[in-house]
Scaffold this motif. Sequence first.
Motif, PDB file in Angstrom:
ATOM      1  N   VAL A   3     -40.884 -16.743 -18.613  1.00  0.00           N
ATOM      2  CA  VAL A   3     -42.172 -16.072 -18.418  1.00  0.00           C
ATOM      3  C   VAL A   3     -42.774 -16.530 -17.098  1.00  0.00           C
ATOM      4  O   VAL A   3     -42.951 -17.736 -16.877  1.00  0.00           O
ATOM      5  N   THR A   4     -43.066 -15.587 -16.224  1.00  0.00           N
ATOM      6  CA  THR A   4     -43.647 -15.934 -14.937  1.00  0.00           C
ATOM      7  C   THR A   4     -44.907 -15.101 -14.706  1.00  0.00           C
ATOM      8  O   THR A   4     -45.336 -14.349 -15.586  1.00  0.00           O
ATOM      9  N   VAL A   5     -45.497 -15.196 -13.494  1.00  0.00           N
ATOM     10  CA  VAL A   5     -46.871 -14.737 -13.326  1.00  0.00           C
ATOM     11  C   VAL A   5     -47.031 -13.286 -12.879  1.00  0.00           C
ATOM     12  O   VAL A   5     -48.108 -12.726 -13.019  1.00  0.00           O
ATOM     13  N   ASN A   6     -45.983 -12.657 -12.312  1.00  0.00           N
ATOM     14  CA  ASN A   6     -46.163 -11.277 -11.866  1.00  0.00           C
ATOM     15  C   ASN A   6     -44.827 -10.542 -11.819  1.00  0.00           C
ATOM     16  O   ASN A   6     -43.752 -11.155 -11.856  1.00  0.00           O
ATOM     17  N   ASP A   7     -44.907  -9.220 -11.749  1.00  0.00           N
ATOM     18  CA  ASP A   7     -43.711  -8.384 -11.786  1.00  0.00           C
ATOM     19  C   ASP A   7     -42.792  -8.621 -10.594  1.00  0.00           C
ATOM     20  O   ASP A   7     -41.566  -8.520 -10.710  1.00  0.00           O
ATOM     21  N   TYR A   8     -43.372  -8.912  -9.440  1.00  0.00           N
ATOM     22  CA  TYR A   8     -42.560  -9.149  -8.237  1.00  0.00           C
ATOM     23  C   TYR A   8     -41.618 -10.331  -8.462  1.00  0.00           C
ATOM     24  O   TYR A   8     -40.417 -10.248  -8.171  1.00  0.00           O
ATOM     25  N   LEU A   9     -42.149 -11.441  -8.984  1.00  0.00           N
ATOM     26  CA  LEU A   9     -41.317 -12.621  -9.228  1.00  0.00           C
ATOM     27  C   LEU A   9     -40.326 -12.375 -10.364  1.00  0.00           C
ATOM     28  O   LEU A   9     -39.208 -12.899 -10.343  1.00  0.00           O
ATOM     29  N   VAL A  10     -40.735 -11.598 -11.354  1.00  0.00           N
ATOM     30  CA  VAL A  10     -39.837 -11.271 -12.463  1.00  0.00           C
ATOM     31  C   VAL A  10     -38.562 -10.618 -11.948  1.00  0.00           C
ATOM     32  O   VAL A  10     -37.440 -11.057 -12.241  1.00  0.00           O
ATOM     33  N   GLN A  11     -38.726  -9.545 -11.182  1.00  0.00           N
ATOM     34  CA  GLN A  11     -37.557  -8.820 -10.684  1.00  0.00           C
ATOM     35  C   GLN A  11     -36.791  -9.634  -9.650  1.00  0.00           C
ATOM     36  O   GLN A  11     -35.557  -9.669  -9.665  1.00  0.00           O
ATOM     37  N   ARG A  12     -37.526 -10.315  -8.754  1.00  0.00           N
ATOM     38  CA  ARG A  12     -36.868 -11.107  -7.717  1.00  0.00           C
ATOM     39  C   ARG A  12     -35.983 -12.192  -8.319  1.00  0.00           C
ATOM     40  O   ARG A  12     -34.809 -12.338  -7.943  1.00  0.00           O
ATOM     41  N   ASP A  13     -36.532 -12.948  -9.274  1.00  0.00           N
ATOM     42  CA  ASP A  13     -35.778 -14.077  -9.828  1.00  0.00           C
ATOM     43  C   ASP A  13     -34.578 -13.612 -10.642  1.00  0.00           C
ATOM     44  O   ASP A  13     -33.498 -14.225 -10.587  1.00  0.00           O
ATOM     45  N   ALA A  14     -34.756 -12.520 -11.414  1.00  0.00           N
ATOM     46  CA  ALA A  14     -33.635 -12.011 -12.211  1.00  0.00           C
ATOM     47  C   ALA A  14     -32.507 -11.532 -11.307  1.00  0.00           C
ATOM     48  O   ALA A  14     -31.313 -11.737 -11.614  1.00  0.00           O
TER      49      ALA A  14
END
Length: 660
Positions: free
Chosen positions: A153-164
């Motif tokens: 669980v992270t803080v925003n959609d940008y980091l969600v997609q980037r990290d995955a």
Amino acid sequence: MITPAQSHWLTHCKKPAKMLTGLDAWVDGLAGRVKRWRQGLDELRLDAERIEGRSSEWRALTDADLRERLRGFRSRFRREPDPDNELVLEALGAIREAAERQTGMRPYVVQLMGALALHRGFLTEMATGEGKTLTASLAAILAGWTRRPCHIVTVNDYLVQRDAEWFGPLYRFCGASVGYVTGPMAPADRQKGYAADVTYTTSKELLADFLRDRLLLGEQVNASRRLIRQLARPRAPLPPGLVQRGLHTAIVDEADSILIDEAVTPLIISVSRENEILRDAVSMAHRLAGRLENGRHYTVNARYREVELTDDGQRFVDEECHGLPGFWRSRERREELLRQALSARELFRPGKEYLVVDGKIMIVDEFTGRVMPNRTWREGMHQAIEAKEGLAVSTPSETVARMSFQRFFRCFYRMSGMTGTAREAAAEFWQIYRLPVISIPTNRPCVREQWPERAFAGEDAKWAAIVAEIERLHRTGRPLLVGTRSVAASEHLAGLLRERGLSHRVLNAARHQEEAQIIAEAGETAKITIATNMAGRGTDIRLGDGVARLGGLHVIATERHESGRVDRQLFGRAGRQGDPGSAQVFFSLEDELVGRFTSRAVLRRVRNLAQAGAPGWEKAAGGLVAMAQRSAMKLAFRQRRGVLRTDTWLDDALSFTGVE
């Protein structure tokens, strides 16, 4: 065809324990500190060094041999969901080697310590820039191998997609599938994202989907009842549209933001209900509010964000509403409508709390600086803001499900987290989430310079000084990141820089289309980047060639946030992984934080000192800002306590009625 076991885990989750109070809570707090002492850094370092000691063994393997060994670990973890420490250390050694081959990044010993702490259920404090994203992936692979649902669980959609996407090759090499869920995704794509061994998402999407699934299940939300129904009618399908496969393990990135700061407000699922009478009443309230005068007919409490009618205001409303039908006959209802209309005018500002996009009100998340599509304020406030902006008043919504983040995250069987700023909230993390905090040392000493903060009596002088400082540093070739608290402030500064002919990029909720490119270039020579909190937590700004020799990235904060932890997260964009960098704060006595959280008498006294140019007034102003931050954090803590009390009340009420 879903199996009975899969059906069971679909909604089965841990029942949150009741919060302790009084002496019990005090003793429990001691237990939390004892747990931190017992699992000390020495033990983590010893285990991490044992992994390091066997690194040559893993390096000698071919890719095919390493992949085969990883598949063997995956099989053992599926058979033994709670493996012994020796198996964990051996598996982490293999994952570490895979990380270097697939991502080009070899986890340091301190990152191995962090991964072990996450696996063992700690909240891991790692300084900004120490590679928390890679650390989380190491622990997530161990959890994903069990095939029990694992959410990062992270803080925003940008980091969600980037990290995955960044770590997708690593997960696949290790035999684990990875997916992600973001706000704009359709139900079919969400289902695919949650079906993976490891799923990246935000807390809001995770909880919203959890509540929506339970609404779809209705009476079948009880796992035992659903199993009996499945045995009686084996071919009866589950309701269509379900996306999640259950809750088990959560690894929370930026845990203090998600579990503390954003936990002030519960998440609510609502549906539109046609209510023409309320829509007309909101429009009428807006017209009446336009005739009321601040200070005469009503007062505004900025600290608690409340508007109250004065005696004159109540008499005015009674006279104007005499003879009106419907809502307006009840004094309580009409005064509530007027308070909402006045709150929309006085407390909700375009460019800060919301944006107007294509004729619609779009809420801006104050913690991430991002627009939250398809989100609305409840109880008529959204419609009041639409009326204020001259937009068509939308259909009001009705609450159908509600849950606080504190309660939701206590439903996971296993939870851990990481952040760069956890120590101040260590007691709260333990009391609410049973998360002991442990601090991991840095791989290299942090050499970031914290320049003295600069105080100003008024905002105009502050902005002029910021522009002058940007111009001065720009001539040296150093890249600059300038943080603002709102879209409006970022646009104001951009206008000032345009007047001086300074080339710059702006990253805010209204200009987010080129986010990845702006962040990628922000560390290059002579770049000026203005950003809201979108460029705060989780943003990795890498220095361009030769920038380190110039002094690295310089961060300017244009005002203090309500929490000092958010300020430190912004400063943490500079001086990462031993790189040079610096940071400085500019603030004025007209900033929102000062006006909202300090007494008028004290503020007036400090302003008089500033206007007189009295020696040491800047130090007094700094103390005033520190006091305002403490007041803001105390208020937020009381609000979180209020949410917990509501949870307790709901627990008691639902247990009395027999509802889950």
